[in-house]
Design a protein around this motif. Structure first.
Motif, PDB file in Angstrom:
ATOM      1  N   ALA A  96       0.761  -1.294  -0.007  1.00 44.76           N
ATOM      2  CA  ALA A  96       0.048   0.073  -0.009  1.00 44.76           C
ATOM      3  C   ALA A  96       0.829   1.220   0.019  1.00 44.76           C
ATOM      4  O   ALA A  96       0.626   2.356  -0.793  1.00 44.76           O
ATOM      5  CB  ALA A  96      -0.929   0.050   1.273  1.00 44.76           C
ATOM      6  N   LEU A  97       2.218   1.202   0.570  1.00 47.16           N
ATOM      7  CA  LEU A  97       2.969   2.399   0.769  1.00 47.16           C
ATOM      8  C   LEU A  97       3.685   2.507  -0.409  1.00 47.16           C
ATOM      9  O   LEU A  97       3.613   3.405  -1.267  1.00 47.16           O
ATOM     10  CB  LEU A  97       3.715   2.230   1.787  1.00 47.16           C
ATOM     11  CG  LEU A  97       3.201   2.150   3.357  1.00 47.16           C
ATOM     12  CD1 LEU A  97       4.135   1.832   4.268  1.00 47.16           C
ATOM     13  CD2 LEU A  97       2.673   3.575   3.648  1.00 47.16           C
ATOM     14  N   GLY A  98       4.102   1.387  -0.964  1.00 53.47           N
ATOM     15  CA  GLY A  98       4.846   1.163  -2.415  1.00 53.47           C
ATOM     16  C   GLY A  98       3.911   1.774  -3.678  1.00 53.47           C
ATOM     17  O   GLY A  98       4.606   2.466  -4.521  1.00 53.47           O
ATOM     18  N   ILE A 134       6.185   5.447  -1.865  1.00 56.78           N
ATOM     19  CA  ILE A 134       6.837   5.922  -0.420  1.00 56.78           C
ATOM     20  C   ILE A 134       7.952   4.789  -0.072  1.00 56.78           C
ATOM     21  O   ILE A 134       7.762   3.532  -0.050  1.00 56.78           O
ATOM     22  CB  ILE A 134       5.793   5.721   0.705  1.00 56.78           C
ATOM     23  CG1 ILE A 134       4.492   6.509   0.327  1.00 56.78           C
ATOM     24  CG2 ILE A 134       6.327   5.940   2.100  1.00 56.78           C
ATOM     25  CD1 ILE A 134       4.873   7.882   0.397  1.00 56.78           C
ATOM     26  N   ASN A 135       9.044   5.332  -0.003  1.00 58.31           N
ATOM     27  CA  ASN A 135      10.376   4.478   0.269  1.00 58.31           C
ATOM     28  C   ASN A 135      10.555   4.085   1.759  1.00 58.31           C
ATOM     29  O   ASN A 135      10.725   5.115   2.522  1.00 58.31           O
ATOM     30  CB  ASN A 135      11.715   5.184  -0.380  1.00 58.31           C
ATOM     31  CG  ASN A 135      12.689   4.178  -0.294  1.00 58.31           C
ATOM     32  OD1 ASN A 135      12.922   3.337  -0.578  1.00 58.31           O
ATOM     33  ND2 ASN A 135      13.997   4.911   0.200  1.00 58.31           N
ATOM     34  N   GLU A 164       0.424  12.987  -1.363  1.00 60.31           N
ATOM     35  CA  GLU A 164       0.711  11.765  -1.837  1.00 60.31           C
ATOM     36  C   GLU A 164       0.743  10.903  -0.704  1.00 60.31           C
ATOM     37  O   GLU A 164       0.327   9.764  -0.581  1.00 60.31           O
ATOM     38  CB  GLU A 164       1.974  11.549  -2.416  1.00 60.31           C
ATOM     39  CG  GLU A 164       2.437  10.202  -2.948  1.00 60.31           C
ATOM     40  CD  GLU A 164       1.507   9.903  -4.388  1.00 60.31           C
ATOM     41  OE1 GLU A 164       1.671   8.605  -4.868  1.00 60.31           O
ATOM     42  OE2 GLU A 164       0.468  10.668  -4.784  1.00 60.31           O
ATOM     43  N   PHE A 165       1.527  11.183   0.676  1.00 57.29           N
ATOM     44  CA  PHE A 165       1.787  10.586   1.730  1.00 57.29           C
ATOM     45  C   PHE A 165       0.491  10.226   2.397  1.00 57.29           C
ATOM     46  O   PHE A 165      -0.006   9.171   2.844  1.00 57.29           O
ATOM     47  CB  PHE A 165       2.460  11.485   2.714  1.00 57.29           C
ATOM     48  CG  PHE A 165       3.190  10.457   3.697  1.00 57.29           C
ATOM     49  CD1 PHE A 165       4.507   9.783   3.772  1.00 57.29           C
ATOM     50  CD2 PHE A 165       2.317   9.865   4.684  1.00 57.29           C
ATOM     51  CE1 PHE A 165       5.214   9.067   4.477  1.00 57.29           C
ATOM     52  CE2 PHE A 165       3.017   9.179   5.905  1.00 57.29           C
ATOM     53  CZ  PHE A 165       4.530   8.537   5.435  1.00 57.29           C
ATOM     54  N   LYS A 166      -0.589  11.246   2.321  1.00 56.98           N
ATOM     55  CA  LYS A 166      -1.991  11.029   3.049  1.00 56.98           C
ATOM     56  C   LYS A 166      -2.608  10.070   2.284  1.00 56.98           C
ATOM     57  O   LYS A 166      -3.443   9.222   2.930  1.00 56.98           O
ATOM     58  CB  LYS A 166      -2.513  12.563   3.028  1.00 56.98           C
ATOM     59  CG  LYS A 166      -2.037  13.480   3.972  1.00 56.98           C
ATOM     60  CD  LYS A 166      -2.823  14.779   3.905  1.00 56.98           C
ATOM     61  CE  LYS A 166      -2.272  15.837   4.765  1.00 56.98           C
ATOM     62  NZ  LYS A 166      -2.928  17.164   4.594  1.00 56.98           N
ATOM     63  N   ALA A 189      -4.189   6.316   3.776  1.00 55.94           N
ATOM     64  CA  ALA A 189      -5.707   5.966   3.715  1.00 55.94           C
ATOM     65  C   ALA A 189      -5.575   4.681   3.188  1.00 55.94           C
ATOM     66  O   ALA A 189      -6.376   3.826   3.647  1.00 55.94           O
ATOM     67  CB  ALA A 189      -6.151   7.039   2.633  1.00 55.94           C
ATOM     68  N   LEU A 190      -4.621   4.183   2.035  1.00 55.41           N
ATOM     69  CA  LEU A 190      -4.789   2.790   1.581  1.00 55.41           C
ATOM     70  C   LEU A 190      -3.990   1.883   2.631  1.00 55.41           C
ATOM     71  O   LEU A 190      -4.553   0.899   2.670  1.00 55.41           O
ATOM     72  CB  LEU A 190      -3.852   2.967   0.337  1.00 55.41           C
ATOM     73  CG  LEU A 190      -3.823   1.672  -0.395  1.00 55.41           C
ATOM     74  CD1 LEU A 190      -5.086   1.216  -0.816  1.00 55.41           C
ATOM     75  CD2 LEU A 190      -2.882   1.761  -1.684  1.00 55.41           C
TER      76      LEU A 190
END
Length: 303
Positions: free
Chosen positions: A238-240, A244-245, A275-277, A281-282
Motif C-alpha cells: 500500500a505504501l509502495g 513511499i520508500n 501523496e503521503f496522506k 488512507a490505503l
C-alpha cells in the motif's frame, strides 16, 4: 536547513534577535539525554543544541521519555540505531509502549554521529579489565582480542559508565568517547581504534508535539496486522503504490499476546504531503490501528 539553524520546528534557537526587537529572551530549552556526561548521546545533544539549552543526563532511556512527558524537559535525545549493533530496542519499546497513553511522545528530528571509539586509561599500566558498552565491544572485539588477549572484557551500561569504572580501577581501561577522558581524568591511549566498517549511530530528538516538515523528511508509522498470510506484504505494498520508500522496519511482539506483532515502519515523506496522506488512507485498509509517531527532518551527520 542546517542542523544548527534552529530547534526542531522553530526558526531560531540562539535568542540573539531578542535584544534587537526589544522582546524578552525565550526561556532556555531543557534537553534530557540518555547516559552520563561523556557519552555519545551527550556529544550529540551538545552539538545539536549547544549553549542555548540546559543539558540534563538521565540514567535510562525510559527516564529520558519520562522527563519530556512530565514537562521536566522540552526535548529528549536517545539513540535509535547503531550500524553495528542494530536497533536500540529500549527506544523502540518506549515509542511503542507509550502510544495511546498520556505519556506518549513523537519524533521531532533525527541526528546521526560518526562514532570514533578511543581507548582510555593510564599509560604504563597493563590493563586487567577493559570496559565498554556492548556495541563498541562488538565493533572492536577482534582488535581487543588481538592486542589485549589477557584482559577481561566487561560490558557496562554506557561508554561513560565504562570510563568512570576505569577511572576508579587502577588496573582497568575503557573504550569510549575521547571527550570523556578529560571528564574522568584519564589519558587517550589510542585516539581511534582499528575496527572494520563505519560506525554510525542514529539518534531521535523526541518531544510532546509533532513538528512535521512541509515536505521531505521522514515519518515513523506504527500499526498492527491481522493474523493471516500476506498481511505484511499487503500493508507495505500500500505504501509502495504511492512511491513511499521505506528506511526501517522493526517488529515487536505484544507482551500479552506473543503471537501478535506491532510494526514500527520508518519511511521517507511527511504527513503534510498529499501523496503521503493518500498512502496512509490505503494502508488503513490493510493494517489495524495505523498512527504516526511523528514526521521529522533528518539533519546532517556529525563527524
Amino acid at each position: 536547513m542546517s542542523v544548527d539553524a534552529g530547534e526542531p520546528g522553530a526558526a531560531r534557537r540562539d535568542g540573539a534577535a531578542a535584544g534587537d526587537t526589544g522582546e524578552a529572551p525565550a526561556p532556555r530549552l531543557r534537553v534530557a539525554y540518555f547516559g552520563r556526561p561523556g557519552t555519545f548521546s551527550h556529544e550529540v545533544a551538545s552539538r545539536r543544541f549547544g549553549a542555548s539549552a540546559d543539558l540534563e543526563p538521565r540514567r535510562t532511556i525510559s527516564d529520558v521519555f519520562d522527563a519530556v512527558a512530565d514537562g521536566a524537559a522540552t526535548y529528549g535525545v536517545v539513540p535509535i540505531e547503531n550500524a553495528v549493533g542494530g536497533p536500540i530496542y529500549d527506544t523502540v519499546d518506549q515509542l511503542i509502549g507509550r502510544e495511546g497513553t498520556g505519556a506518549a511522545l513523537v519524533v521531532c528530528e533525527e541526528l546521526s554521529l560518526h562514532v570514533t571509539l578511543s581507548l582510555l586509561g593510564r599509560a604504563g599500566v597493563a590493563p586487567k579489565r577493559i570496559y565498554s558498552h556492548f556495541v563498541p565491544l562488538k565493533h572492536c572485539g577482534d582488535w581487543l582480542r588481538e592486542n589485549y588477549p589477557g584482559a577481561q572484557i566487561l560490558a557496562a551500561e554506557s561508554t561513560a559508565e565504562a570510563v568512570e569504572r576505569a577511572a576508579q580501577d587502577g588496573e582497568a581501561w575503557a573504550i569510549g568517547n575521547k571527550g570523556a577522558a578529560a571528564i574522568y581524568n584519564l589519558e587517550i591511549l589510542v585516539p581511534k581504534l582499528g575496527a572494520k566498517g563505519e560506525n554510525i549511530t542514529r539518534f531521535f530528538v523526541v518531544g510532546k508535539t509533532a513538528e512535521p516538515p512541509p515536505s521531505g523528511g521522514r515519518t515513523l508509522l506504527l500499526f498492527g496486522l491481522d493474523h493471516r498470510p500476506g498481511a505484511l506484504v499487503a500493508a507495505l505494498s500500500a505504501l509502495g503504490r504511492h512511491h513511499i520508500n521505506l528506511t526501517r522496519i522493526v517488529s515487536r511482539a505484544l507482551p500479552d499476546s506473543p503471537e501478535e506483532y506491532l510494526f514500527l515502519v520508518e519511511c521517507e515523506g511527511s504527513t503534510e504531503e498529499p501523496e503521503f496522506k493518500d498512502a496512509l488512507a490505503l494502508l488503513e485498509q490493510h493494517a489495524t490501528g495505523v498512527r504516526s509517531l511523528g514526521s521529522f527532518r533528518v539533519s546532517r551527520k556529525y563527524e
